[in-house]
Design an enzyme around this catalytic site. Structure first.
Site, PDB file in Angstrom:
ATOM      1  N   LEU A   1      46.160  -5.128  28.103  1.00 33.60           N
ATOM      2  CA  LEU A   1      46.322  -6.019  26.945  1.00 33.60           C
ATOM      3  C   LEU A   1      45.692  -5.403  25.687  1.00 33.60           C
ATOM      4  CD1 LEU A   1      45.641  -9.481  28.653  1.00 33.60           C
ATOM      5  CD2 LEU A   1      47.851  -8.377  28.186  1.00 33.60           C
TER       6      LEU A   1
ATOM      7  N   SER B   1      42.669  -3.811  25.152  1.00 33.23           N
ATOM      8  CA  SER B   1      41.268  -4.066  24.813  1.00 33.23           C
ATOM      9  C   SER B   1      40.728  -2.930  23.942  1.00 33.23           C
ATOM     10  CB  SER B   1      40.427  -4.231  26.081  1.00 33.23           C
ATOM     11  OG  SER B   1      40.556  -3.097  26.900  1.00 33.23           O
TER      12      SER B   1
ATOM     13  N   HIS C   1      57.206   2.530  25.991  1.00 34.04           N
ATOM     14  CA  HIS C   1      57.226   4.000  25.909  1.00 34.04           C
ATOM     15  C   HIS C   1      58.266   4.476  24.897  1.00 34.04           C
ATOM     16  CE1 HIS C   1      54.364   5.104  29.177  1.00 34.04           C
ATOM     17  NE2 HIS C   1      54.610   3.847  29.513  1.00 34.04           N
ATOM     18  N   THR C   2      58.547   3.641  23.946  1.00 36.19           N
ATOM     19  CA  THR C   2      59.428   4.026  22.842  1.00 36.19           C
ATOM     20  C   THR C   2      58.626   4.423  21.604  1.00 36.19           C
ATOM     21  OG1 THR C   2      59.608   1.665  22.417  1.00 36.19           O
ATOM     22  CG2 THR C   2      61.477   2.708  23.516  1.00 36.19           C
ATOM     23  N   ASP C   3      57.354   3.988  21.546  1.00 35.34           N
ATOM     24  CA  ASP C   3      56.608   4.225  20.287  1.00 35.34           C
ATOM     25  C   ASP C   3      56.398   5.710  20.023  1.00 35.34           C
ATOM     26  OD1 ASP C   3      54.600   4.402  22.262  1.00 35.34           O
ATOM     27  OD2 ASP C   3      53.158   3.137  21.175  1.00 35.34           O
TER      28      ASP C   3
ATOM     29  N   ASP D   1      50.038  -0.331  19.895  1.00 34.26           N
ATOM     30  CA  ASP D   1      48.948  -1.275  20.160  1.00 34.26           C
ATOM     31  C   ASP D   1      48.134  -1.533  18.905  1.00 34.26           C
ATOM     32  OD1 ASP D   1      49.967  -1.004  22.662  1.00 34.26           O
ATOM     33  OD2 ASP D   1      48.268   0.096  23.482  1.00 34.26           O
TER      34      ASP D   1
HETATM   35  C1  GAF Z   1      50.239   1.975  25.974  1.00 36.51           C
HETATM   36  C2  GAF Z   1      50.118   2.828  24.731  1.00 36.51           C
HETATM   37  F1  GAF Z   1      48.882   2.695  24.185  1.00 36.51           F
HETATM   38  C3  GAF Z   1      51.171   2.465  23.682  1.00 36.51           C
HETATM   39  O1  GAF Z   1      51.102   3.360  22.612  1.00 36.51           O
HETATM   40  C4  GAF Z   1      52.572   2.448  24.299  1.00 36.51           C
HETATM   41  O2  GAF Z   1      53.049   3.764  24.498  1.00 36.51           O
HETATM   42  C5  GAF Z   1      52.586   1.670  25.614  1.00 36.51           C
HETATM   43  O3  GAF Z   1      51.561   2.091  26.493  1.00 36.51           O
HETATM   44  C6  GAF Z   1      53.908   1.787  26.311  1.00 36.51           C
HETATM   45  O4  GAF Z   1      54.905   1.189  25.570  1.00 36.51           O
HETATM   46  O5  GAF Z   1      49.934   0.652  25.692  1.00 36.51           O
END
Ligand code: GAF
Length: 397
Positions: free
Chosen positions: A139, A141, A48-50, A186
């Site tokens: 993962l 998908s 949850h840092t992205d 992701d």
């Molecule tokens: C999910 C989200 F798709 C990512 O963008 C990211 O925020 C993640 O949760 C948490 O780190 O996979």
């Protein structure tokens, strides 16, 4: 994934590519022009840092989605997936209106939409999708489907679109067409993954530095435990966490929580209105620092020493960000009790997978310990596998 004794997934299996090919031939009574593959991912640390424009450290997994595809003469798209009986067909009208195509095919329509919205002339195509990335296990998908479809359409259409721009487009498909407010981790992991490396990604600049992650040389393995607790990040909890972080950044007068450092943290917390927001911010700020600390240890070749950072990340997700569930907490506790150097939930939360860093020869014993703990708590048996980092989206043939 299997249960109990973990399988070792180091190289992609041929089965999924063969299924995509066979599905194409059977469904369309023709040969595909080619096959394109994209992997699933785990995130070593940085959760949850992205979307807070911070740091993440994911790697691509040797479980793949494969798309067999061929162009068609008109501007329409037909998609078949082995997960659904009937193909879905759509044209520009449905592709250009987010939400018109729903369900699994929305990820494909979303890619067409994102490409068209960016001004690309997307070729009509027939596609057949097969996947070894389990759906709902956290993962990625969905990112794997987006990346494999993107790779296919870019090449079939001869589009002028370098791969470093693909993650943002795939993210737009997911955010703006499917409606899931995810960050860019992701899509970056499954597109830009590098064999034997984790990807140190700065989500503000999109700079990527592959960091060597040679588990085997260190006598280690990464055990991936599927908690079997259903994981959904399109639901309200993920969106609520994101909204809370964005509100906090506005209160603090910074563009994103990435701009708050551990040194600033106490002063920042004192300016926030409530305890819950303070916990959310503390998770994000300390998690960014844990990513930086993990990268420093990996650069120094101290792979085993990242264990406590992984475990601290889990505690932060459990206590401050409040995104874990009893199944993942049980898996982490059991893995640590069985000798893991560190363990944490990976991905968006509320289920999904747990990573445990273990001595390679202890992986089966740790997997058994987690399975036994699950049985004691009355949970459905977890899936386990050990995995090494692989490369990102690519053309197969
Ligand atoms: C999910 C989200 F798709 C990512 O963008 C990211 O925020 C993640 O949760 C948490 O780190 O996979």
């Amino acid at each position: 994934m299997t249960t109990a004794t973990p399988t070792t997934a180091t190289a992609p299996s041929g089965g999924v590519a063969a299924r995509a090919w066979a599905g194409f031939r059977q469904r369309y009574d023709a040969e595909p022009a080619g096959r394109w593959a994209a992997p699933g991912r785990v995130n070593l640390i940085g959760e949850h840092t992205d979307y807070n424009e911070g740091f993440v450290l994911p790697f691509a997994l040797p479980l793949r989605t494969v798309v067999a595809a061929a162009p068609r003469d008109d501007e329409r798209w037909t998609v078949w997936s082995e997960l659904a009986d009937e193909p879905v067909e759509f044209g520009p009208a449905e592709a250009d209106e987010p939400g018109r195509v729903t369900g699994w095919a929305a990820y494909v329509a979303g890619v067409v939409w994102a490409l068209r919205a960016a001004g690309h002339r997307v070729p009509g195509a027939r596609l057949a999708v097969a996947s070894d990335v389990p759906v709902g296990s956290g993962l990625s998908s969905s990112a794997a489907v987006e990346a494999a479809v993107l790779a296919a359409l870019v090449e079939l259409g001869g589009l002028d679109l370098p791969a470093d721009r693909w993650p943002r487009l795939a993210q737009r498909a997911e955010n703006d067409y499917v409606g899931a407010p995810t960050g860019i981790m992701d899509q970056s992991a499954v597109i830009r993954g590098r064999p034997g490396h984790t990807l140190f990604l700065d989500c503000r600049t999109e700079d990527v530095e592959p960091i060597p992650f040679d588990l085997a040389a260190a006598g280690l393995a990464m055990l991936v435990v599927d908690s079997r607790a259903p994981h959904r990040h399109a639901d309200g909890e993920y969106a609520a966490r994101r909204a809370s972080c964005e509100r906090a950044a506005r209160t603090l007068g910074v563009p994103a929580l990435r701009d708050v450092t551990v040194a600033d943290l106490d002063a920042a917390l004192a300016r926030l209105p409530d305890e819950e927001t303070r916990r959310r911010v503390r998770h994000v700020v300390t998690e960014d620092q844990r990513v930086l600390d993990t990268v420093a240890l990996l650069r120094a070749g101290r792979v085993r020493d990242i264990g406590p950072l992984l475990t601290a990340s889990h505690a932060s997700m459990r206590d401050d960000f409040e995104i874990t569930v009893p199944e993942v907490d049980t898996a982490v506790e059991a893995a640590l009790a069985a000798g893991a150097y560190g363990a944490r939930m990976t991905g968006g939360g509320f289920g999904g997978c747990v990573l445990a860093l273990v001595d390679a020869d202890r992986a089966p014993a740790v997997a058994d310990a987690v399975t036994a703990a699950y049985a004691e708590r009355g949970f459905a048996a977890p899936g386990t596998l050990t995995a090494l980092p692989v490369g990102g989206a690519t053309r197969l043939d």
